[in-house]
Design an enzyme around this catalytic site. Structure first.
Site, PDB file in Angstrom:
ATOM      1  N   GLY A 109       0.720  -1.276   0.011  1.00 37.60           N
ATOM      2  CA  GLY A 109       0.008   0.162   0.323  1.00 37.60           C
ATOM      3  C   GLY A 109       0.871   1.751   0.067  1.00 37.60           C
ATOM      4  O   GLY A 109       0.409   2.341  -0.889  1.00 37.60           O
ATOM      5  N   GLY A 135       1.805   1.516  13.511  1.00 35.09           N
ATOM      6  CA  GLY A 135       1.072   0.469  14.010  1.00 35.09           C
ATOM      7  C   GLY A 135       1.994  -0.638  15.141  1.00 35.09           C
ATOM      8  O   GLY A 135       0.936  -0.928  15.794  1.00 35.09           O
ATOM      9  N   ASN A 167      11.568  -8.135  15.563  1.00 37.35           N
ATOM     10  CA  ASN A 167      11.408  -9.409  14.408  1.00 37.35           C
ATOM     11  C   ASN A 167      12.604  -8.713  13.495  1.00 37.35           C
ATOM     12  O   ASN A 167      11.992  -8.336  12.639  1.00 37.35           O
ATOM     13  CB  ASN A 167      10.064  -9.345  14.182  1.00 37.35           C
ATOM     14  CG  ASN A 167      11.057 -10.555  13.417  1.00 37.35           C
ATOM     15  OD1 ASN A 167      11.650 -11.199  12.915  1.00 37.35           O
ATOM     16  ND2 ASN A 167       9.335 -11.945  13.315  1.00 37.35           N
ATOM     17  N   PRO A 168      13.925  -9.115  13.678  1.00 39.14           N
ATOM     18  CA  PRO A 168      14.810  -9.102  13.653  1.00 39.14           C
ATOM     19  C   PRO A 168      14.777  -8.689  11.501  1.00 39.14           C
ATOM     20  O   PRO A 168      14.826  -8.600  11.080  1.00 39.14           O
ATOM     21  CB  PRO A 168      16.405  -9.301  13.318  1.00 39.14           C
ATOM     22  CG  PRO A 168      16.442  -9.771  14.736  1.00 39.14           C
ATOM     23  CD  PRO A 168      14.045 -10.548  15.080  1.00 39.14           C
ATOM     24  N   THR A 195      12.037  -9.542   9.724  1.00 38.94           N
ATOM     25  CA  THR A 195      10.723  -9.035   9.456  1.00 38.94           C
ATOM     26  C   THR A 195      11.014  -7.124   9.553  1.00 38.94           C
ATOM     27  O   THR A 195      10.986  -6.308   7.976  1.00 38.94           O
ATOM     28  CB  THR A 195       9.842  -8.763   9.974  1.00 38.94           C
ATOM     29  OG1 THR A 195       9.323  -8.414  11.333  1.00 38.94           O
ATOM     30  CG2 THR A 195       8.228  -9.818   9.835  1.00 38.94           C
ATOM     31  N   GLN A 212      11.642  -4.310   6.386  1.00 39.22           N
ATOM     32  CA  GLN A 212      10.956  -3.245   6.024  1.00 39.22           C
ATOM     33  C   GLN A 212      11.710  -2.286   6.369  1.00 39.22           C
ATOM     34  O   GLN A 212      12.598  -0.879   5.283  1.00 39.22           O
ATOM     35  CB  GLN A 212      10.141  -2.647   7.550  1.00 39.22           C
ATOM     36  CG  GLN A 212       8.994  -3.186   7.773  1.00 39.22           C
ATOM     37  CD  GLN A 212       8.532  -2.940   6.879  1.00 39.22           C
ATOM     38  OE1 GLN A 212       7.869  -1.996   6.288  1.00 39.22           O
ATOM     39  NE2 GLN A 212       7.847  -3.792   5.906  1.00 39.22           N
ATOM     40  N   LYS A 221      10.822   1.713  18.152  1.00 38.90           N
ATOM     41  CA  LYS A 221      10.139   2.911  17.046  1.00 38.90           C
ATOM     42  C   LYS A 221       9.814   1.987  15.816  1.00 38.90           C
ATOM     43  O   LYS A 221      10.675   1.244  15.879  1.00 38.90           O
ATOM     44  CB  LYS A 221      11.027   3.446  17.145  1.00 38.90           C
ATOM     45  CG  LYS A 221      11.873   4.526  18.299  1.00 38.90           C
ATOM     46  CD  LYS A 221      12.665   4.622  18.278  1.00 38.90           C
ATOM     47  CE  LYS A 221      13.176   5.872  19.272  1.00 38.90           C
ATOM     48  NZ  LYS A 221      14.606   6.977  19.927  1.00 38.90           N
ATOM     49  N   VAL A 258       9.334   0.864  11.760  1.00 42.53           N
ATOM     50  CA  VAL A 258      10.462   1.028  10.910  1.00 42.53           C
ATOM     51  C   VAL A 258       9.783   1.304   9.580  1.00 42.53           C
ATOM     52  O   VAL A 258      10.676   1.079   8.450  1.00 42.53           O
ATOM     53  CB  VAL A 258      11.350  -0.153  11.294  1.00 42.53           C
ATOM     54  CG1 VAL A 258      12.343  -0.074  12.649  1.00 42.53           C
ATOM     55  CG2 VAL A 258      10.481  -1.599  11.101  1.00 42.53           C
ATOM     56  N   GLU A 260       8.642   3.704   7.741  1.00 41.07           N
ATOM     57  CA  GLU A 260       9.240   4.479   6.642  1.00 41.07           C
ATOM     58  C   GLU A 260      10.364   5.033   6.554  1.00 41.07           C
ATOM     59  O   GLU A 260      10.854   5.568   5.951  1.00 41.07           O
ATOM     60  CB  GLU A 260       7.603   5.550   6.621  1.00 41.07           C
ATOM     61  CG  GLU A 260       6.650   5.016   6.158  1.00 41.07           C
ATOM     62  CD  GLU A 260       5.840   5.670   6.844  1.00 41.07           C
ATOM     63  OE1 GLU A 260       5.275   6.390   5.927  1.00 41.07           O
ATOM     64  OE2 GLU A 260       5.352   6.143   7.870  1.00 41.07           O
TER      65      GLU A 260
HETATM   66 MO1  MOS Z   1       2.577   5.511   5.093  1.00 46.97          MO
HETATM   67  S1  MOS Z   1       2.498   6.737   3.653  1.00 46.97           S
HETATM   68  O1  MOS Z   1       2.435   6.310   7.404  1.00 46.97           O
HETATM   69  O2  MOS Z   1       1.583   4.190   5.153  1.00 46.97           O
END
Ligand code: MOS
Length: 700
Positions: A243, A514, A593-594, A596, A600, A663, A665, A667
């Site tokens: 997404g 999330g 989780n290293p 995943t 990211q 924290k 990860v 973005e």
């Molecule tokens: Mo991200 S651009 O905050 O789904």
């Protein structure tokens, strides 16, 4: 201060729970939703989109389309249901004859097969009275522009303009000043799964199987637009094929699918955008023009930093992002100014794309710092370290943790920065100019305020429920890790169910929030559960909790930081630009989780590589059309573009952010990448590229 969980499952590199399903192709996506029992045969929706960017529909002939065997309905502004709310013009689908951007939906065909729907859509004839199109973000000096305005909304509740001290005095008095303009282009999110919705209207009830980052947000939007009660609408989304923000807010396709379902009650209507349609209907990253001003002492100490941003929005609906915001927090400088202005154009509505604001907003400043470093003869890593603030320069509050300097040092070590000759255009290997560059990354640690989780004992297992989304990020895997530690049980005995409005309300999977938000709600629910039922709960015992506020947010500024180091090769004859090495070192609290998390960070860096070298939506200002609207001409990095890409992190202990100490990860990996590559491209060639992407015509 938050009680930090004792990590047992947290920190393990567990396999993705949904990995097998996805690899085997058995995870069911929105467009593949099986026809529910009792529903009639499925119907297929295809749309007709406008070929002008501004104007009115003067004639719309559906006769030939309707005459086609197997066509059930053709919806137009003359025949579609009137929506209860048309306030959001992006979502006011088929409500009037006005056209506000090229690619807007002007008709929707519903047929018994996808092929028939597509053929019928091609038979709809539309005549427009076109008006003059203004679709180009062109002027960089505001004095030239009378149509620029101060945005009403800047994302995530930030101030539009800020000023501290006196930037003009700083520029007048400092021994060294620099003023440059940087540009980032319009870009488009291209998740593998297109925006898709299957919709079924039965009696008084609407069910949507939608590819979304927030089922509850889709539900609330549809409820408002159609004037329904929340109990009448259910939104289901077990899996999302990416997404990046484009599925964070519902777009016109969701309303179209719901309109279609209401026109054909009892039949499941399937509607998936084509790749080409996504370039007009799924949002885009606004192009930005950024004027940077720096004032510095000869030793590199910044006396002032300013960024003035111009970006585009659509006349249809205002969207603004916080491009100047990272400049408020990155470096110490007594004099600072940030401003945002918008140009409303005849273009589709911009929206979120991975690190909206921070990502484009760190390009200008991080290249400007590199230019200043060159001017001063100071190493760019050292220049950043010299301007490290003690506290947040904007608010004066301490950071909950800030390890940018440690990231810069660790990255420099790993990358082999110490040997670097600062002179540009001096290294040539086998016909390629070779250079290296560095840039910093930042992303705020965000906790949303509205999420609820439940925990229930079921047989031998513990089941968490929260209507959150795993858009390929690993939420299905890390949330059970968090819940297991909060319950003090083995992770293998824990499940967490996501992606359905029948589950407790959850915030959007956006802003890298999330894990913090849903994890905090699950930890709180687990606390309630243990308080109430002790360590020996019985079948059906259940507790619920909302995400608790975090008082530490009033005291501390919370952000993840990172440093990215790039090696760039530019072919001396062809100008081909390659990135053989890109290393990122990040400080993102505790890594849940290293496996995943690395995925990211690498994904963000790869997308940043695309931003640096490839991605650019070419909008023809005469027609308002994005002409490279497919994956053949809008290039995103492929395997051949990605060489030695590494994401590392520091052990960072932050007791304030949330009970996990983590924290976001999702973005930060894309932030700063393009600047690091641009700085390395300058070092390779001596050519300073200030407008992305760095294509061969710009470096030759
Ligand atoms: Mo991200 S651009 O905050 O789904």
């Amino acid at each position: 201060m938050t009680d930090v969980l004792e990590p047992r499952a947290i920190g393990r590199d567990l396999l993705r729970r949904d990995g097998g399903l996805k690899v085997r192709g058995t995870a069911v996506y929105a467009d593949e939703t099986p026809v529910p029992e009792g529903a009639g045969p499925p119907a297929y929706c295809r749309v007709v989109t406008s070929t002008v960017a501004r104007g009115r529909i003067v004639d719309l002939d559906t006769t030939a389309a309707e005459a086609l065997d197997g066509v059930q309905r053709v919806l137009t502004h003359a025949t579609a249901e009137h929506l209860a709310s048309t306030e959001d013009r992006e979502l006011a689908v088929l409500q009037d004859a006005e056209v506000g951007f090229r690619g807007q939906i002007v008709a929707a065909v519903l047929a018994d097969s996808d092929e028939i729907a597509r053929e019928a859509a091609g038979l709809v004839e539309v005549r427009y009275a076109a008006e003059a199109t203004n679709a180009e973000l062109r002027a960089e000096l505001r004095a030239d522009r009378t149509d620029l305005y101060t945005p009403e909304k800047v994302n995530a509740g930030h101030e539009t303009d800020t000023a501290t001290g006196n930037m003009d005095d700083a520029l007048a008095l400092a021994p060294v000043t620099l003023e440059r303009t940087y540009r980032t282009p319009m870009q488009h999110n291209n998740p593998m799964e297109p925006h898709a919705t299957s919709a079924l209207w039965t009696g008084t009830h609407l069910t949507l199987w939608d590819s979304t980052q927030s089922v509850h947000r889709v539900r609330d939007t549809v409820v408002q637009v159609f004037g329904l009660a929340p109990e009448q609408v259910r939104v289901v989304c077990p899996y999302v094929g990416g997404g990046f923000g484009s599925k964070g807010t519902p777009h016109a396709n969701v309303v179209t699918a719901a309109l279609a379902a209401r026109a054909l009650p009892g039949r499941l209507v399937r509607f998936a955008l084509t790749r080409q349609e996504m370039f007009a209907l799924a949002g885009h990253r606004t192009p930005t023009i950024q004027r940077l001003q720096l004032a510095a002492e000869r030793d590199g100490t910044l006396r002032g930093i300013a960024i003035d941003v111009v970006e585009q929005t659509s006349k249809v609906k205002e969207f603004a992002e916080q491009t100047g915001v990272p400049t408020r927090t990155m470096y110490a400088a007594p004099n600072r100014r940030t401003t945002h202005r918008l140009a409303a154009l005849d273009v589709p509505v911009p929206s979120w794309m991975r690190a909206p604001g921070e990502c484009p907003g760190m390009f200008g400043p991080e290249v400007a710092l590199d230019e200043l470093a060159v001017e001063l003869g100071i190493d760019p890593v050292e220049l950043r370290i010299r301007n490290e603030p003690e506290v947040d320069p904007e608010t004066g509050r301490p950071f909950s943790s800030r390890n940018l300097v440690a990231c810069l040092r660790a990255g420099a070590e790993r990358f082999g920065w110490a040997d670097r000759d600062p002179e540009p255009g001096t290294r040539r290997v086998d016909g390629w100019w070779v250079g290296t560059g560095v840039a910093a990354s930042v992303y705020p640690t965000i906790r949303m305020t509205k999420s609820t989780a439940t925990v229930r004992r079921e047989g031998d297992r513990y089941v968490g429920r929260i209507g959150a989304a795993d858009l390929g990020t690993g939420a299905y895997t890390v949330l059970p890790q968090i819940l297991a530690d909060a319950l003090g049980v083995d992770e293998a005995r824990v499940d967490v169910l996501l992606g359905d409005t029948d589950l407790p309300e959850a915030s959007v999977a956006g802003g890298s929030s999330g894990t913090t938000t849903w994890g905090s709600a699950l930890v709180e629910a687990a606390r309630e559960f243990r308080d109430e039922f002790g360590d020996d709960p019985r079948e059906g015992d259940e507790a619920a909790a909302d995400v608790p506020p975090n008082p530490a947010e009033q005291e501390y500024v919370m952000s993840a930081f990172g440093a990215q180091f790039a090696e760039v090769r530019v072919h001396a004859d062809t100008g081909e630009v390659r990135v053989p090495r890109l290393y990122g070192v990040f400080a993102c609290g505790r890594i849940v989780n290293p496996r995943t998390a690395r995925s990211q960070l690498l994904g963000g860096m790869t997308m940043g590589l695309g931003m640096a070298l490839h991605e650019q939506s070419l909008l023809d200002p005469r027609t308002g059309a994005v002409v490279n609207h497919d994956l053949a001409e809008y290039h995103v990095p492929a395997n051949a573009d990605v060489a030695d890409l590494q994401a590392h992190w520091l052990d960072e202990d932050d007791p304030y952010v949330n009970p996990m100490g983590s924290k976001g990860v999702g973005e930060i990996g894309i932030v700063g990448t393009a600047a690091a590559v641009a700085n390395a491209a300058w070092h390779a060639t001596g050519v300073r590229v200030r407008d992305l992407p760095i294509t061969l015509d710009k470096v030759l």
